[in-house]
Design a protein around this motif. Structure first.
Motif, PDB file in Angstrom:
ATOM      1  N   LYS A  19      -0.293   2.538 -17.337  1.00 55.98           N
ATOM      2  CA  LYS A  19      -1.547   2.575 -16.513  1.00 55.98           C
ATOM      3  C   LYS A  19      -1.766   4.162 -16.301  1.00 55.98           C
ATOM      4  CE  LYS A  19      -3.326   0.167 -14.212  1.00 55.98           C
ATOM      5  NZ  LYS A  19      -4.892  -0.698 -14.418  1.00 55.98           N
ATOM      6  N   SER A  20      -3.091   4.618 -16.261  1.00 55.48           N
ATOM      7  CA  SER A  20      -3.431   5.772 -15.957  1.00 55.48           C
ATOM      8  C   SER A  20      -3.448   6.277 -14.180  1.00 55.48           C
ATOM      9  CB  SER A  20      -4.829   6.174 -16.345  1.00 55.48           C
ATOM     10  OG  SER A  20      -5.724   5.347 -15.617  1.00 55.48           O
ATOM     11  N   GLY A  21      -3.526   4.798 -13.498  1.00 54.45           N
ATOM     12  CA  GLY A  21      -3.530   4.973 -12.018  1.00 54.45           C
ATOM     13  C   GLY A  21      -3.475   3.670 -11.652  1.00 54.45           C
ATOM     14  N   LEU A  22      -2.782   3.500 -10.477  1.00 55.63           N
ATOM     15  CA  LEU A  22      -2.830   2.059  -9.678  1.00 55.63           C
ATOM     16  C   LEU A  22      -4.133   2.121  -8.922  1.00 55.63           C
ATOM     17  CD1 LEU A  22       0.962   1.618  -9.241  1.00 55.63           C
ATOM     18  CD2 LEU A  22      -0.510   0.492 -10.728  1.00 55.63           C
ATOM     19  N   VAL A  23      -4.401   0.802  -8.434  1.00 54.08           N
ATOM     20  CA  VAL A  23      -5.660   0.775  -7.494  1.00 54.08           C
ATOM     21  C   VAL A  23      -5.088   0.902  -5.943  1.00 54.08           C
ATOM     22  CG1 VAL A  23      -7.410  -0.765  -6.643  1.00 54.08           C
ATOM     23  CG2 VAL A  23      -6.656  -0.886  -9.087  1.00 54.08           C
ATOM     24  N   LEU A  24      -5.577   1.912  -5.175  1.00 54.93           N
ATOM     25  CA  LEU A  24      -5.244   2.237  -3.866  1.00 54.93           C
ATOM     26  C   LEU A  24      -6.528   1.560  -3.100  1.00 54.93           C
ATOM     27  CD1 LEU A  24      -3.186   3.056  -1.868  1.00 54.93           C
ATOM     28  CD2 LEU A  24      -4.058   5.347  -2.215  1.00 54.93           C
ATOM     29  N   ALA A  58      11.104  -0.630  -0.836  1.00 57.72           N
ATOM     30  CA  ALA A  58      10.108  -1.588  -1.616  1.00 57.72           C
ATOM     31  C   ALA A  58       9.783  -2.974  -0.807  1.00 57.72           C
ATOM     32  CB  ALA A  58      10.703  -2.224  -3.038  1.00 57.72           C
ATOM     33  N   PRO A  59       8.603  -3.780  -0.963  1.00 52.16           N
ATOM     34  CA  PRO A  59       8.308  -4.807  -0.174  1.00 52.16           C
ATOM     35  C   PRO A  59       9.583  -5.637  -0.412  1.00 52.16           C
ATOM     36  CG  PRO A  59       6.351  -4.052  -1.518  1.00 52.16           C
ATOM     37  CD  PRO A  59       7.553  -3.339  -1.756  1.00 52.16           C
ATOM     38  N   SER A  60       9.922  -6.535   0.453  1.00 51.98           N
ATOM     39  CA  SER A  60      10.666  -7.418   0.486  1.00 51.98           C
ATOM     40  C   SER A  60      10.523  -8.760  -0.431  1.00 51.98           C
ATOM     41  CB  SER A  60      11.611  -7.868   1.647  1.00 51.98           C
ATOM     42  OG  SER A  60      10.447  -8.820   2.513  1.00 51.98           O
ATOM     43  N   ASP A  61      11.324  -9.695  -0.724  1.00 53.81           N
ATOM     44  CA  ASP A  61      10.910 -11.047  -1.346  1.00 53.81           C
ATOM     45  C   ASP A  61       9.890 -11.678  -0.610  1.00 53.81           C
ATOM     46  OD1 ASP A  61      12.326 -10.413  -3.499  1.00 53.81           O
ATOM     47  OD2 ASP A  61      14.009 -11.506  -3.089  1.00 53.81           O
ATOM     48  N   TYR A  62      10.172 -11.746   0.912  1.00 58.60           N
ATOM     49  CA  TYR A  62       9.220 -12.438   1.716  1.00 58.60           C
ATOM     50  C   TYR A  62       7.779 -11.716   1.804  1.00 58.60           C
ATOM     51  CZ  TYR A  62       7.632 -14.206   6.232  1.00 58.60           C
ATOM     52  OH  TYR A  62       6.815 -14.647   7.110  1.00 58.60           O
ATOM     53  N   GLU A  63       7.864 -10.557   1.843  1.00 57.83           N
ATOM     54  CA  GLU A  63       6.682  -9.796   1.845  1.00 57.83           C
ATOM     55  C   GLU A  63       5.865 -10.105   0.595  1.00 57.83           C
ATOM     56  OE1 GLU A  63       7.760  -6.175   5.161  1.00 57.83           O
ATOM     57  OE2 GLU A  63       8.169  -5.937   2.674  1.00 57.83           O
ATOM     58  N   ARG A  93       0.870  -1.282  -0.072  1.00 64.00           N
ATOM     59  CA  ARG A  93      -0.121   0.031   0.106  1.00 64.00           C
ATOM     60  C   ARG A  93       0.940   1.221   0.128  1.00 64.00           C
ATOM     61  NH1 ARG A  93      -3.080  -0.687   4.642  1.00 64.00           N
ATOM     62  NH2 ARG A  93      -4.335  -1.942   3.549  1.00 64.00           N
ATOM     63  N   ASP A  94       1.879   1.305   0.833  1.00 65.52           N
ATOM     64  CA  ASP A  94       2.760   2.512   0.894  1.00 65.52           C
ATOM     65  C   ASP A  94       3.471   2.836  -0.635  1.00 65.52           C
ATOM     66  OD1 ASP A  94       2.122   2.621   3.371  1.00 65.52           O
ATOM     67  OD2 ASP A  94       4.042   1.700   4.329  1.00 65.52           O
ATOM     68  N   ILE A  95       4.081   1.672  -1.075  1.00 62.46           N
ATOM     69  CA  ILE A  95       4.798   2.100  -2.419  1.00 62.46           C
ATOM     70  C   ILE A  95       3.683   2.417  -3.420  1.00 62.46           C
ATOM     71  CG2 ILE A  95       4.675  -0.521  -3.130  1.00 62.46           C
ATOM     72  CD1 ILE A  95       7.462   2.233  -3.989  1.00 62.46           C
ATOM     73  N   ILE A  96       2.328   2.041  -3.504  1.00 64.17           N
ATOM     74  CA  ILE A  96       1.396   2.382  -4.489  1.00 64.17           C
ATOM     75  C   ILE A  96       0.987   4.061  -4.103  1.00 64.17           C
ATOM     76  CG2 ILE A  96      -1.090   2.136  -5.387  1.00 64.17           C
ATOM     77  CD1 ILE A  96      -0.319  -0.932  -4.993  1.00 64.17           C
ATOM     78  N   LYS A  97       0.865   4.119  -2.860  1.00 64.39           N
ATOM     79  CA  LYS A  97       0.622   5.547  -2.433  1.00 64.39           C
ATOM     80  C   LYS A  97       1.837   6.430  -2.993  1.00 64.39           C
ATOM     81  CE  LYS A  97      -1.963   5.359   1.852  1.00 64.39           C
ATOM     82  NZ  LYS A  97      -1.927   5.424   3.316  1.00 64.39           N
ATOM     83  N   VAL A  98       3.218   6.314  -2.962  1.00 62.00           N
ATOM     84  CA  VAL A  98       4.052   6.874  -3.391  1.00 62.00           C
ATOM     85  C   VAL A  98       3.980   7.270  -4.749  1.00 62.00           C
ATOM     86  CG1 VAL A  98       6.629   7.240  -3.494  1.00 62.00           C
ATOM     87  CG2 VAL A  98       5.737   6.413  -1.544  1.00 62.00           C
ATOM     88  N   VAL A  99       3.929   6.080  -5.529  1.00 54.55           N
ATOM     89  CA  VAL A  99       3.508   6.291  -7.071  1.00 54.55           C
ATOM     90  C   VAL A  99       2.525   7.023  -7.673  1.00 54.55           C
ATOM     91  CG1 VAL A  99       3.336   5.040  -9.246  1.00 54.55           C
ATOM     92  CG2 VAL A  99       4.715   3.931  -7.323  1.00 54.55           C
ATOM     93  N   THR A 100       1.262   7.033  -6.914  1.00 55.40           N
ATOM     94  CA  THR A 100       0.108   7.583  -7.194  1.00 55.40           C
ATOM     95  C   THR A 100       0.167   9.225  -6.722  1.00 55.40           C
ATOM     96  OG1 THR A 100      -1.008   6.569  -5.615  1.00 55.40           O
ATOM     97  CG2 THR A 100      -1.137   5.556  -7.727  1.00 55.40           C
ATOM     98  N   SER A 101       1.075   9.585  -5.772  1.00 54.38           N
ATOM     99  CA  SER A 101       0.923  10.549  -5.067  1.00 54.38           C
ATOM    100  C   SER A 101       0.937  11.828  -5.974  1.00 54.38           C
ATOM    101  CB  SER A 101       2.129  10.760  -3.988  1.00 54.38           C
ATOM    102  OG  SER A 101       3.202  10.868  -4.763  1.00 54.38           O
ATOM    103  N   THR A 102       1.642  11.982  -7.124  1.00 55.93           N
ATOM    104  CA  THR A 102       2.071  13.159  -8.252  1.00 55.93           C
ATOM    105  C   THR A 102       1.869  12.814  -9.290  1.00 55.93           C
ATOM    106  OG1 THR A 102       4.251  13.001  -8.218  1.00 55.93           O
ATOM    107  CG2 THR A 102       3.118  14.493  -6.078  1.00 55.93           C
ATOM    108  N   PRO A 103       1.438  13.216 -10.503  1.00 53.73           N
ATOM    109  CA  PRO A 103       1.556  13.121 -11.586  1.00 53.73           C
ATOM    110  C   PRO A 103       2.936  12.827 -12.196  1.00 53.73           C
ATOM    111  CG  PRO A 103       0.127  14.808 -11.532  1.00 53.73           C
ATOM    112  CD  PRO A 103       0.887  15.054 -10.250  1.00 53.73           C
TER     113      PRO A 103
END
Length: 671
Positions: free
Chosen positions: A336-341, A375-380, A308-318
């Motif tokens: 993508k025009s945007g990712l699902v949050l 970024a999420p780890s491989d385990y995550e 959720r955190d990395i998607i928030k970062v990506v979608t925070s600004t154009p």
């Protein structure tokens, strides 16, 4: 009187004006035959309680009849709403409305009809009333019809409210003639005005065995949203539509205020409700499933939080989204025009987020590395992938519970067993986290779904491919006392059958049972005999048959219910889309009592998701530039659009402005 004649297209004759009242009554039929509108072939006028009404020749619905008001509401009734007109006659009538005039015909423009069409357009397109005063709009209307005086926003609003009142009158008439009962769903929503609204939707199966869904209330309720506020809102809706005696079930989410509201409503109105409201409360299956999944997600919150955190970062600004899409293009993936949050408290949105994130896993990792984010780890990612596969099964269950265009009540037990099967799957034992997740969800399953509402059990019995055999299988599978549960089910089946048998007899419909059929046959034979010895002989035979029937222990009467349950189940392939309502329509003559029961039990909605369409539309209508709209006008717009056009799937899937509100569960926050 001259004005009335002009409106009906009849020449004003001075001699006719001077005639007596009796003469005018004699000539009324000849004047009526000269009415130009084709709809008058299907409508007749009658005086009801001193007021002239337009009466449908097919269903006898009473419609308003006012000189100068036009016939658009009559056209709508015959063309779309009348339940009794044949499809052939309906199509023929609609064709007359759509047909183009020939060269010699004069095109008649009716400004009243045109204003009705404008109101319908504003409702359908969810357009602000102020757009009626837009210069470009006025220019277009003037070009199309120079003789029409363009109306302003207040007139458009008044026309929309008039259309609402007309449609409400027709729906109310439909409810009054409905021989079956009505099940309701209700839910709370908060607008961007910080006002709370209670949306109520009626579900019923009509005489053509078609499932109907009508939003009948979307009213503001005062804060705080206590059980009394919910109870008062639903009760006022029932009283307004005169549905207290027709109410069968009420589906609500699992909020504690809703549980209390239903209890208080039963205490107050139970004596007036059908079957005393004994099985009134149906818990929203989608909401219970949300409680279960949320309990499970608490096991692995960290992995989901990382995604959720990395998607928030990506979608925070154009600019960040553009950088991400550059990486996506380089990897050969779809831009993508945007990712699902997700919305954290709605698990299906979390599933959608994980589903999308896994498709762009490589791109998200690369973006995080290049832009120096964590970024999420491989385990995550491994946990997320396992969780995604686990939740996929429940995503399908939510979709099945949320259908409102087809019956769901008879499939409820099948879906419960499918969910239970997933939770107890030994595959999860290989993953410690998923095993704990499944255990937590199974605990909630046992809390909420071990003892389903009796009405939902009977709905499964009324599926001819399931009957009581599936109920036995269900209780055997979940480890309940089968004999005890089946005795309780059969007791209620008999009690409900007797209630519906009374309804059928009141409506003078035949009730099928073996003894009645034989007696009817013998009665008909005796009635058709000639007088004399033959007639006397048959009367003696009939009397003997009655005596033998009353004194024979071996010959017991078998009701429709007995015949239905004893007949073998119909076989349906697993991949076959069985239409249970079509089956009951086909067999309604053989089972008049049970078919009426089926209309009620199969109409029970197992979730409140149907309210989402109203909430989505309300969010669009109450945009940031339209916050001054009154609650009364909002209700009129929402209800009228639903009655005239309905809400399509795309609208239901749109994000809502405002928020859907939940209360709290007995032991946790379900918001």
């Amino acid at each position: 009187y001259h004005y009335w004649l002009e409106m009906e297209g009849v020449s004003a004759n001075p001699e006719l004006v001077g005639e007596s009242h009796e003469s005018m009554s004699t000539d009324q039929s000849s004047r009526s035959s000269k009415k130009r509108a084709k709809v008058w072939e299907h409508i007749e006028s009658e005086v009801v309680d001193g007021i002239e009404k337009a009466i449908c020749k097919y269903c006898r619905t009473q419609l308003s009849l006012v000189a100068g008001k036009g016939t658009s509401h009559l056209n709508r009734h015959i063309g779309y709403h009348c339940p009794q007109i044949t499809q052939e006659d309906r199509d023929r009538f609609l064709a007359t409305l759509k047909s183009k005039p020939s060269d010699g015909d004069q095109v008649i423009f009716d400004p009243v009809v045109f204003r009705g069409l404008i109101a319908k357009y504003f409702i359908s397109a969810e357009i602000a009333f102020r757009k009626a005063e837009d210069p470009a709009w006025k220019e277009m209307i003037n070009y199309c019809q120079p003789s029409f005086r363009v109306v302003g926003r207040q007139s458009v609003r008044a026309d929309c409210l008039l259309l609402y009142e007309e449609e409400k009158l027709m729906l109310s008439d439909q409810f009054s003639k409905l021989k079956s009962h009505v099940s309701l769903t209700a839910d709370l929503w908060s607008s961007n005005q910080n006002l709370g609204y209670l949306g109520v939707t009626a579900h019923f199966v009509d005489e053509e065995f078609e499932l109907q869904k009508k939003i009948i209330s979307f009213k503001q309720i005062s804060f705080p949203h206590t059980s009394y506020a919910v109870q008062d809102g639903i009760t006022s809706c029932l009283v307004e539509w005169d549905l207290v005696g027709q109410l069968f079930t009420l589906t609500l989410d699992n909020a504690s205020v809703n549980n209390r509201a239903v209890k208080d409503m039963r205490d107050a109105l139970g004596s007036e409700m059908f079957f005393r409201g004994e099985h009134l409360h149906v818990r929203c299956a989608a909401h219970v499933l949300n409680i279960m999944v949320q309990a499970g997600l608490k096991v692995i919150p960290h992995s989901v939080l990382r995604v959720r955190d990395i998607i928030k970062v990506v979608t925070s600004t154009p600019s960040r989204m553009q950088t991400f899409n550059t990486i996506v293009q380089t990897l050969g993936l779809k831009v993508k025009s945007g990712l699902v949050l997700d919305v954290p408290h709605r698990w299906n949105s979390t599933y959608d987020m994980l589903n999308e994130a896994l498709k762009y896993k490589v791109a998200l990792n690369r973006y995080a590395t290049e832009q120096h984010h964590e970024a999420p780890s491989d385990y995550e990612w491994a946990n997320v992938e396992a969780l995604h596969g686990f939740l996929q099964e429940f995503s399908e269950a939510t979709k099945a519970f949320s259908v409102d265009r087809h019956p769901t009540a008879h499939l409820f037990l099948k879906m419960l067993l499918a969910i239970r099967d997933v939770l107890l799957d030994e595959t999860w034992n290989t993953n410690e986290l998923l095993n704990e997740l499944a255990d937590r969800m199974h605990t909630k399953f046992q809390k909420y779904w071990t003892n389903p509402n009796i009405a939902l059990l009977i709905a499964a019995v009324l599926d001819p491919s399931m009957k009581t055999d599936f109920i036995k299988f269900y209780f055997h599978t979940i480890g309940e006392h089968v004999d005890l549960k089946m005795r309780e089910l059969k007791r209620y089946l008999k009690k409900y059958y007797q209630e519906y048998e009374k309804i059928v007899r009141i409506n003078n419909l035949p009730v099928v049972n073996v003894s009645d059929e034989q007696a009817m046959s013998e009665s008909v034979e005796s009635g058709t005999s000639s007088l004399g010895l033959v007639c006397g002989k048959r009367r003696v035979e009939f009397a003997f048959a009655q005596f033998a029937s009353q004194n024979s222990d071996a010959r017991s009467e078998r009701s429709e219910l007995d015949i239905y349950l004893e007949d073998p189940r119909i076989l349906v392939r697993s991949d076959e889309n069985f239409n249970v309502l079509a089956w009951w329509k086909k067999n309604s003559d053989a089972y008049p009592v049970l078919s009426l029961m089926a209309r009620d039990f199969l109409a029970i909605p197992v979730s409140t998701v149907s309210s989402e369409s109203a909430f989505s539309a309300a969010g669009r209508i109450l945009g940031k530039d339209r916050t001054s709209l009154s609650p009364e006008t909002l209700e009129a717009l929402i209800c009228t659009k639903d009655w005239l056009i309905g809400f399509n799937d795309e609208e239901e899937g749109e994000p809502m402005s405002g928020k859907r509100m939940f209360g709290s569960d007995d032991d946790e926050d379900d918001e």
